[in-house]
Design a protein around this motif. Structure first.
Motif, short mmCIF file in Angstrom:
data_model
loop_
_atom_site.label_atom_id
_atom_site.label_comp_id
_atom_site.label_asym_id
_atom_site.label_seq_id
_atom_site.Cartn_x
_atom_site.Cartn_y
_atom_site.Cartn_z
N ILE A 96 12.77 -41.40 18.50
CA ILE A 96 11.99 -41.02 19.68
C ILE A 96 12.83 -40.10 20.54
O ILE A 96 14.01 -40.35 20.76
N THR A 97 12.21 -39.07 20.96
CA THR A 97 12.92 -38.13 21.81
C THR A 97 13.36 -38.83 23.08
O THR A 97 12.60 -39.58 23.67
N ILE A 98 14.54 -38.54 23.48
CA ILE A 98 15.02 -39.14 24.70
C ILE A 98 14.16 -38.65 25.86
O ILE A 98 13.58 -37.58 25.82
N GLY A 99 14.08 -39.49 26.87
CA GLY A 99 13.40 -39.03 28.07
C GLY A 99 11.94 -39.37 28.03
O GLY A 99 11.45 -40.05 27.13
N PRO A 100 11.26 -38.92 29.03
CA PRO A 100 9.89 -39.36 29.24
C PRO A 100 8.90 -38.78 28.24
O PRO A 100 7.85 -39.34 28.04
N SER A 101 9.25 -37.69 27.62
CA SER A 101 8.22 -37.00 26.88
C SER A 101 7.66 -37.83 25.75
O SER A 101 6.46 -37.95 25.61
N GLY A 103 8.56 -41.09 25.19
CA GLY A 103 8.55 -42.50 25.47
C GLY A 103 7.26 -42.97 26.14
O GLY A 103 6.81 -44.08 25.96
N ALA A 104 6.66 -42.11 26.94
CA ALA A 104 5.52 -42.54 27.72
C ALA A 104 4.26 -42.46 26.88
O ALA A 104 3.93 -41.42 26.34
N PRO A 105 3.57 -43.56 26.78
CA PRO A 105 2.32 -43.53 26.02
C PRO A 105 1.31 -42.65 26.72
O PRO A 105 1.14 -42.71 27.93
N TYR A 110 0.09 -41.39 33.06
CA TYR A 110 1.12 -40.58 33.71
C TYR A 110 1.83 -39.71 32.67
O TYR A 110 3.02 -39.62 32.61
N TYR A 113 3.69 -34.95 32.03
CA TYR A 113 4.79 -34.21 31.43
C TYR A 113 5.19 -34.76 30.08
O TYR A 113 6.27 -34.54 29.59
N ALA A 115 3.57 -34.54 27.10
CA ALA A 115 3.29 -33.88 25.84
C ALA A 115 4.46 -33.00 25.45
O ALA A 115 4.79 -32.05 26.13
#
Lengths: 246, 773
Positions: A96-101, A103-105, A110, A113, A115
């Motif tokens: 999984i890419t680090i950071g919110p991209s 990680g966030a379902p 929310y 950012y 995608a």
């Protein structure tokens, strides 16, 4: 007076003539040669369009402990590509890419950012998966194949510095391609720098997720490097990992 | 003699005696003169041969930028590509006729490269076609249409290592010189060159005749050989003795060396201009200096200009006196046509052309003084000064002129926007741009004026670092997964501690408030001083300093608690070294600016290989980078996303020291790392924080440089867990507000149960909102 002048001139000429070191040879040593762009080319006018030849399917492998993983066709088992996973699987414990991209379902609202917008065909990374069924080795980009081939030829001809230089050129193009780091580690080992060989192989491992064959080779290289450094125990550990990986 | 003889016939006896004494005198004198002259000639001859046969010139080392490496998929816009080609002196033509020509059609560019000798081999000249799509190269092929894997342009020359006397030249061989140049030179300066023996009475006579009849000083009587002798061996003193010495030496030179040898020496010796303190010698360098092109590519009108300048390089300086230079150039063309060296048609066409001079300073020593300074310092560790200034070494560096231009523009524009704020006018600046994956320095600014060659702040300004140091504190913590995770609660509350010297240290937050209990990563994201200091003290100041050292900082920082908040001082390049390790997965790479060195004949001398050393567990680095990404998303640097797309992952940290004396920002994407410092040389107060000052420059740079999104490969020992954003407890992914966090395996919270349907509390919503900002 004229006579004297003529005599003087004659004497000068004779003396100067005597002072000439060698008959017919110009004693000029052009020790500083040109620097501008053009003249550095040794075959000035020629206009070849030869990129290094495309890597032959059976390019010769360096003789190094029988490690052979790099050549397309040599390793036909489909190897999962690393980069294929993250963008599509939001809920995953896989890469999984680090950071919110990543990680966030997306469903949580929310994701403004979230995608991931992979830069198109970014060349700096591991080749982004064109197809999951291709082996990672087959996905090597054109320039990498070309430079790795050049490096191999240089290494084969005993020009380790040249090979190293070509591989660093490849590394600038694709700093995260573990095969380049693997090759560079090999050359360092051949150059007698076992410590750097180990470090480069370790760096390669951090980029080799999901490529067990390559991981095994990198561990094998680490084992050899450690042996060279007199670390028998470390080498044994690494060799164990090499077996597990393969 | 005749007179003497006739007088003798008049008065034989007396005159006989006189004649005898006179002739005896003359004989003696003649003999003495002969001996003296002979001795002098031998002496001169030794000089002539010694200097001419040895190494004739001290040639300063030349410093080159990285060669642009072309391949399909390269991140490069067409505009940037053309900028590079312009700097390399490529000519925009409709049809390509030879090396140095480029033609642009829509989104593709065709060109003939020049070829170059690199460390690992030769790059041949090629005819290539480069296609662009957006900011990427979408195709690379050779002229015949076949796909090309990779091709390199020749590197831009960005400066040299100049000696005190500052004579610079690019040596050329006769066969690289356009025939028109030689014809022009012979036509204008020395028509009898191919026939005379060093001096030419005919030339002197004709020159005198022409000058008298035209009333102009159109021609001098000196041969090219004499001019060479004058420049090469003699001072500029004007006297008969010197003139005679010159003539004698010219004859001697012609006696030993053939015309081509002499001509080649002349072409390389002649003085053609002054660039600051640097003297431009030889047509090879003059061609680069005035046209940014290799001599061999010059056309008639350009060649004629250079030939015309031989007579008076300052008087006919085309940059200062373009009209004068143009008139002189056309005169040269006329002279060449008169003597049949060119056809009338070619001459007329050439006279219609503009001067075609490149912009001043395009390859001067002063173009990139900060970077050249860095290169020079590195070279001085390996080479003697005289080798650098005299051996014509070729230094290949990692300098990227396109990124440098973007850094300079970003700096100038940001400072312009800040202008008007009180105290901004005295602010100085420094900037370091590197590639985090290779450790190569790509651009460097030593001050706000990128052309100023003086105090190199990027390397020499030792300044308090402020919060820039904080990632080291958090990394130290995250290396202990059994004690700390990103969601460990830490206290952000006032406290005081007795320092070693008995003083009381009482840290404060920037806004002088406290935030109670926060997640560990929030302490970094919002740059809270209280929680960071508390955490650092719990870990131990020496432990944190050890981390700083492992990150690559060799300067020792004071072992006081205040160092945890950045009371220690570092240079911008040291900060770059430190962040390099953070950006590169915990692998330290000594920053490099030089790739390799070649001898003047192209022989490989030295390489500066890529070296790395793993200093940290990739998992701990992964978590630290996560927190540093939070700085950008929700913390002190969130303003970057006002200008940059939210899809771009970046990591970084702001830094502000007491009274805003230093404004720092250091951060990175996948392929670019930049450190910006703003502050005053006298360490005075500024109106800028890290976010309002340095970050603005950094953002402007990244916006132009279009970095690749940060994408650290997931280390083996990292797992993602769903947590409740308020409590940090494990939770079901379906629970409202559940977020995923990375943990080092074994340190993640146990998985939570499915939610009982309770609504998320207000604080959670606040937290989520903060996350979105």
């Amino acid at each position: 007076m004229t006579k004297a002048v003529w005599a003087a001139l004659a004497a000068t000429v004779i003396l100067a003539g005597c002072a000439t070191p060698q008959q017919g040879a110009i004693p000029v040593v052009d020790s500083s040669t040109p620097v501008s762009n053009q003249e550095l080319t040794r075959n000035g006018g020629r206009m070849p369009t030869n990129a290094p030849p495309p890597m032959a399917a059976q390019a010769p492998q360096p003789q190094d402990g029988g490690v052979t993983v790099m050549v397309p066709g040599d390793n036909p088992a489909p190897i999962q590509t690393f980069a294929a996973a993250p963008a599509t699987a939001p809920i995953s414990t896989g890469p999984i890419t680090i950071g919110p991209s990543a990680g966030a379902p997306a469903a949580q609202g929310y994701d403004s950012y979230s995608a991931p917008q992979p830069v198109p065909s970014a060349p700096t990374g591991i080749p982004s998966g064109r197809s999951n069924t291709l082996s990672a080795d087959e996905q090597l980009d054109g320039p990498l194949l070309a430079l790795l081939t050049t490096a191999q030829q240089q290494q084969g001809g005993g020009d380790l510095n040249g090979a190293s230089s070509s591989l660093e050129r490849a590394m600038r193009i694709a700093p995260r391609e573990p095969q380049v780091l693997y090759r560079l580690a090999e050359v360092r080992l051949a150059q007698g720098d076992a410590a750097q060989a180990e470090q480069l192989a370790r760096r390669g491992l951090t980029y080799a997720n999901g490529r067990p064959a390559l991981q095994a080779s990198l561990w094998e290289l680490i084992a050899q490097s450690r042996e060279r450094q007199g670390d028998a125990a470390g080498a044994a550990t690494a060799r164990q990992r090499a077996k597990v990986g393969a | 003699m005749k007179r003497t003889r006739s007088s003798r016939s008049k008065k034989p006896s007396r005159q006989f005696f006189n004649w005898r004494s006179l002739s005896g005198w003359a004989l003696k004198l003649g003999l003495v003169g002969l001996v003296v002259l002979a001795g002098f000639s031998i002496y001169l001859d030794a000089i002539v041969q010694e200097k001419f046969s040895g190494k004739r010139w001290m040639v300063p080392a030349k410093v080159y930028a990285r060669p642009l490496e072309l391949f399909t998929g390269l991140k490069l816009s067409k505009d940037d590509f053309l900028t590079e080609l312009d700097a390399l002196g490529y000519r925009r033509e409709k049809a390509i006729q030879g090396p140095g020509d480029v033609s642009v059609a829509g989104s593709s560019v065709e060109l003939d490269t020049r070829g170059f000798q690199f460390y690992e081999g030769e790059e041949p000249p090629r005819s290539i076609k480069v296609s662009f799509s957006g900011d990427f190269v979408s195709g690379l092929s050779s002229k015949d249409g076949s796909e090309l894997a990779v091709a390199r342009l020749e590197p831009l020359m960005i400066g040299g290592i100049y000696p005190a006397h500052n004579e610079d030249r690019i040596l050329v061989k006769l066969d690289q010189v356009p025939p028109a140049l030689i014809n022009g030179l012979v036509s204008v300066e020395d028509r009898e060159f191919w026939d005379h023996h060093g001096v030419s009475l005919k030339s002197i006579g004709r020159a005198a005749w022409i000058n008298i009849t035209t009333g102009q000083l159109r021609q001098g009587g000196s041969t090219l050989t004499q001019q060479l002798v004058k420049n090469f061996y003699l001072t500029s003193e004007r006297s008969l003795t010197r003139k005679l010495t010159e003539a004698l030496m010219a004859v001697l030179l012609e006696l030993h060396y053939d015309k081509n040898e002499i001509l080649q020496a002349y072409l390389n010796e002649v003085f053609l201009g002054q660039d600051g303190t640097r003297a431009i010698h030889g047509f090879g360098l003059a061609s680069q200096y005035f046209f940014s092109q290799p001599l061999s590519e010059l056309k008639l009108h350009q060649v004629a200009l250079l030939v015309g300048m031989v007579k008076g390089p300052s008087y006919y300086n085309p940059r200062r006196y373009p009209e004068r230079a143009l008139a002189r150039r056309n005169l040269v063309i006329d002279l060449m046509a008169e003597q049949g060296a060119v056809t009338k048609e070619d001459a007329e066409a050439a006279k219609q052309r503009p001067l075609g001079i490149s912009k001043a300073g395009s390859l001067t020593n002063s173009s990139y003084p900060a970077f050249i300074d860095l290169v020079k310092r590195q070279l001085q560790q390996d080479y003697r000064e005289e080798d650098l200034t005299g051996e014509g070494l070729r230094i290949f560096t990692s300098f990227d002129p396109i990124l440098q231009l973007k850094a300079e523009t970003a700096m100038t524009e940001a400072l312009k926007r800040l202008d008007g704020r009180k105290g901004v006018e005295n602010i100085e600046a420094a900037m370091v741009v590197t590639n985090p994956e290779t450790g190569e320095v790509q651009a460097l600014l030593g001050g706000r004026d990128p052309r100023f060659a003086g105090y190199n702040r990027a390397l020499d300004a030792v300044r308090q670092v402020g919060s820039i140091i904080k990632p080291a504190v958090y990394l130290t913590a995250l290396e202990r997964p059994s004690q700390y995770t990103l969601t460990t609660f830490i206290k952000d509350e006032p406290f005081s501690v007795k320092t070693g010297d008995g003083q009381i240290w009482r840290p404060q937050n920037y806004e002088r408030n406290a935030h109670g209990t926060v997640f560990l990563y929030q302490g970094l994201a919002h740059s809270y001083n209280l929680s960071t200091a508390r955490l650092g003290l719990d870990l131990g100041v020496p432990e944190v300093l050890k981390t700083v050292e492992r990150l690559g900082v060799s300067r020792s920082l004071p072992p006081y608690p205040s160092t945890l908040l950045g009371a220690g001082a570092l240079t911008p390049i040291e900060v770059a070294t430190m962040y390099q390790t953070l950006a590169n997965g915990g692998f330290n790479t000594p920053l490099r600016s030089i790739r390799s060195v070649l001898a003047s004949d192209g022989e490989p001398l030295k390489r500066y290989p890529f070296q790395i050393q793993q200093r940290f567990d990739p998992g701990a680095i992964y978590l630290t980078q996560y927190a540093m990404q939070r700085v950008m998303r929700e913390g002190t640097a969130r303003s970057v996303y006002n200008q940059l797309p939210s899809s771009l992952n970046l990591a970084g940290k702001t830094g502000t020291t007491n009274d805003s004396r230093d404004s720092w920002f250091s951060g990175f994407s996948q392929d670019l790392l930049a450190v910006v410092w703003l502050g005053r040389d006298d360490n005075g107060k500024t109106p800028l924080t890290g976010a309002t000052g340095a970050l603005q420059v950094w953002t402007g740079f990244m916006k132009r440089a279009k970095p690749t999104s940060l994408d650290l490969p997931l280390p083996d020992n990292i797992v993602q867990a769903w947590v409740n954003p308020a409590t940090g407890q494990g939770t079901d992914p379906n629970c409202p507000g559940a977020v995923q966090m990375p943990y080092i395996q074994g340190s993640e919270p146990p998985p939570g149960l499915a939610c009982g349907g309770q609504n998320p509390s207000d604080s959670v919503m606040d937290w989520v909102r903060g996350w979105l900002n």
